[in-house]
Design a protein around this motif. Structure first.
Motif, short mmCIF file in Angstrom:
data_model
loop_
_atom_site.label_atom_id
_atom_site.label_comp_id
_atom_site.label_asym_id
_atom_site.label_seq_id
_atom_site.Cartn_x
_atom_site.Cartn_y
_atom_site.Cartn_z
N SER A 1 -13.01 -17.90 5.23
CA SER A 1 -13.73 -17.11 4.22
C SER A 1 -13.03 -16.61 3.00
O SER A 1 -13.58 -16.40 1.93
CB SER A 1 -14.03 -15.76 5.02
OG SER A 1 -14.68 -16.07 6.21
N ILE B 1 -14.41 -4.57 3.39
CA ILE B 1 -13.70 -5.29 4.52
C ILE B 1 -13.08 -4.06 5.40
O ILE B 1 -12.67 -4.16 6.53
CB ILE B 1 -12.94 -6.37 4.49
CG1 ILE B 1 -11.94 -5.98 3.59
CG2 ILE B 1 -13.66 -7.40 3.57
CD1 ILE B 1 -10.62 -6.99 3.67
N MET C 1 -15.96 -11.93 7.22
CA MET C 1 -14.66 -11.98 6.29
C MET C 1 -13.29 -11.70 7.18
O MET C 1 -12.37 -12.29 6.86
CB MET C 1 -14.79 -10.82 5.28
CG MET C 1 -15.39 -11.28 4.23
SD MET C 1 -14.65 -12.35 2.89
CE MET C 1 -13.69 -11.56 2.14
N ARG C 2 -13.46 -10.88 8.18
CA ARG C 2 -12.28 -10.54 8.97
C ARG C 2 -12.07 -11.38 10.17
O ARG C 2 -12.99 -11.59 10.85
CB ARG C 2 -12.32 -8.93 9.34
CG ARG C 2 -12.25 -8.12 8.07
CD ARG C 2 -12.22 -6.67 8.48
NE ARG C 2 -10.97 -6.40 9.27
CZ ARG C 2 -10.14 -5.06 9.30
NH1 ARG C 2 -10.71 -4.26 8.37
NH2 ARG C 2 -9.34 -5.22 9.77
N ASP D 1 -19.21 -11.35 4.39
CA ASP D 1 -18.93 -10.74 5.67
C ASP D 1 -20.21 -10.53 6.47
O ASP D 1 -20.08 -10.90 7.79
CB ASP D 1 -18.48 -9.27 5.16
CG ASP D 1 -17.87 -8.45 6.38
OD1 ASP D 1 -17.10 -8.87 7.11
OD2 ASP D 1 -18.42 -7.27 6.62
#
Length: 452
Positions: free
Chosen positions: A140, A196, A398-399, A393
């Protein structure tokens, strides 16, 4: 930074071997800043995130270089389109440029200008990565870098340095990247972290730097490379402006480091190595836009002011609750804003241009121009970066997962660890049977027999 020129003039001056060699050296100095940044950030994170932090900088060397050749140089420095973006088919793919053609008005080849500028484009998204430590998927991040330089960095570089760019035409002074690099990256970092969210354990778990020697090494490499970053941005030194910028870079960095340490001692009772490194970087950031417009005495003032302001700003994340992991907002955004606006006070009118600041009889005119540049870049980068992070996201994510973040992003994303502690201390003492040492192969054979 001198004007970005959109065409190759037929009456270009004669190539200067001295300036060409100087600019190639400066390009290499700016390149080494990205590994230096990787070490600086890598030492500031916990052990379990070291490699990921290094890679978030290093990957920019690969991605941005290719994009720059394909279309980035053309978008940033091609023929102006509506004061917002550039384009030149000769620059796309660097396919229409002759090896002896000079950058218009200067004594260096277009290729040299292009390679110098790509180093700026590379380090700018790498700066953002420090705010996102411990929690972003590497795939990402790579995609974010690709999108961000395309829709944020390349246009903003054109605004500030490209002939016809609206901030350039307005008269905003940005010698080497206070707006286009540092405010741009700092605002982007803030936009992404607001999307995020915080690291697991933010404000609860200790998140101290795991290697301050690595931080100091990175800061030293940044300081060293920054002379190319700043002095090289005049594209030669025939008139001495680059030399002034070199001196001011050293002076402001020293002043900022001392000011940060002084503030730290008064506020917290200690002089820390992290404070020295962070203060030096704050000074480098602040002098980047302003060093070609001010005197060495002005550089002391700019560095000292930036050192104190950035030292104060890094604590705001705890007050306002945004998790800027490695103080990208506090140092790069605040330092970039300070350095850009202080031009409006300290510009002497006798170095880079005849524009004078308030303290030299210039009134508020230049300060107003600087403010427009600062807040235009800040707002654009903040909003567009947040939108990009939101879209990524909601699509690919994203995480990393919370469990993966806790266990360590290095192992999850890279299948490696930064350090192998199994051999710490120089290796295990030899195993013995009675008084005779037993070799590793003998011990292994004995273990086999026991297992059997």
């Amino acid at each position: 930074m001198p004007p970005g020129i959109t065409t190759l003039a037929a009456d270009a001056p004669t190539l200067s071997a001295a300036n060409t060699g100087f600019m190639l050296i400066c390009s290499a100095l700016v390149m080494i800043m990205t590994p230096g940044l990787a070490f600086f950030y890598g030492g500031m994170v916990r052990v379990k995130s070291t490699l990921n932090m290094l890679m978030m900088s290093f990957i920019s060397l690969g991605i941005v270089t290719i994009l720059w050749v394909l279309y980035g140089f053309s978008l940033a420095f091609g023929t102006d389109i509506g004061s917002f973006i550039g384009w030149s088919s000769d620059f796309a793919g660097l396919s229409g440029i002759g090896i002896t053609q000079l950058w218009d008005g200067y004594t260096i080849p277009v290729y040299v200008f292009a390679v110098f500028q790509v180093m700026f484009a590379i380090i700018t998204p790498a700066l953002i990565s420090g705010a996102l430590a411990d929690r972003v998927k590497f795939t990402s991040w790579a995609l974010f870098v690709t999108l961000w330089v395309t829709v944020v960095y390349f246009p903003v570089a054109h605004w500030v340095w490209g002939a016809g760019g609206w901030l350039f035409e307005l008269g905003v002074i940005d010698f080497a990247g206070g707006t286009a690099v540092h405010i741009n990256a700092g605002a982007a970092a803030l936009g992404v972290i607001l999307v995020i969210g915080k690291r697991v354990g933010f404000k609860k778990d200790p998140m101290r730097p795991h290697s301050l020697p690595l931080v100091m090494l990175g800061a030293g490499l940044l300081w060293f490379g920054w002379f190319g970053f700043n002095a090289g941005s005049w594209l030669g030194n025939d008139d001495g402006v680059g030399a002034v910028m070199f001196v001011n870079t050293q002076v402001a960095t020293a002043a900022a480091m001392l000011a940060w340490l002084g503030y730290e001692k008064l506020r917290h009772g200690s002089f820390t190595t992290l404070g020295a490194a962070s203060g030096a970087v704050a000074g480098l950031v602040a002098i980047t836009p302003s060093g070609g417009a001010i005197s060495p005495l002005g550089a002391i003032a700019v560095g000292a002011i930036a050192g104190v302001l950035c030292a104060m700003a890094v604590g705001l994340k705890y007050k306002f609750g945004y998790d800027d992991s490695l103080d990208v907002v506090g140092v790069h955004l605040v330092g970039g804003v300070a350095g850009s606006l202080l031009i409006g006070f300290f510009a002497t009118g006798g170095v880079q241009s005849d524009a004078k600041g308030l303290f030299y009889g210039g009134g508020l005119d230049q300060l107003g121009k600087q403010a427009v540049g600062v807040f235009a870049v800040l707002a654009y980068s903040l909003v567009v970066s947040a939108v990009l992070a939101f879209l990524l996201d909601k699509t690919i994510g994203m995480r990393v997962d919370e469990d993966d973040e806790i266990s360590g992003i290095d192992q999850v994303e890279h299948a490696e660890t930064a350090y192998d502690f199994s051999g710490a201390g120089g290796g295990a003492a030899p195993r013995t049977t009675g008084s005779a040492p037993v070799s590793d192969s003998t011990a292994a054979a004995q273990t086999k027999k026991v297992d059997a």
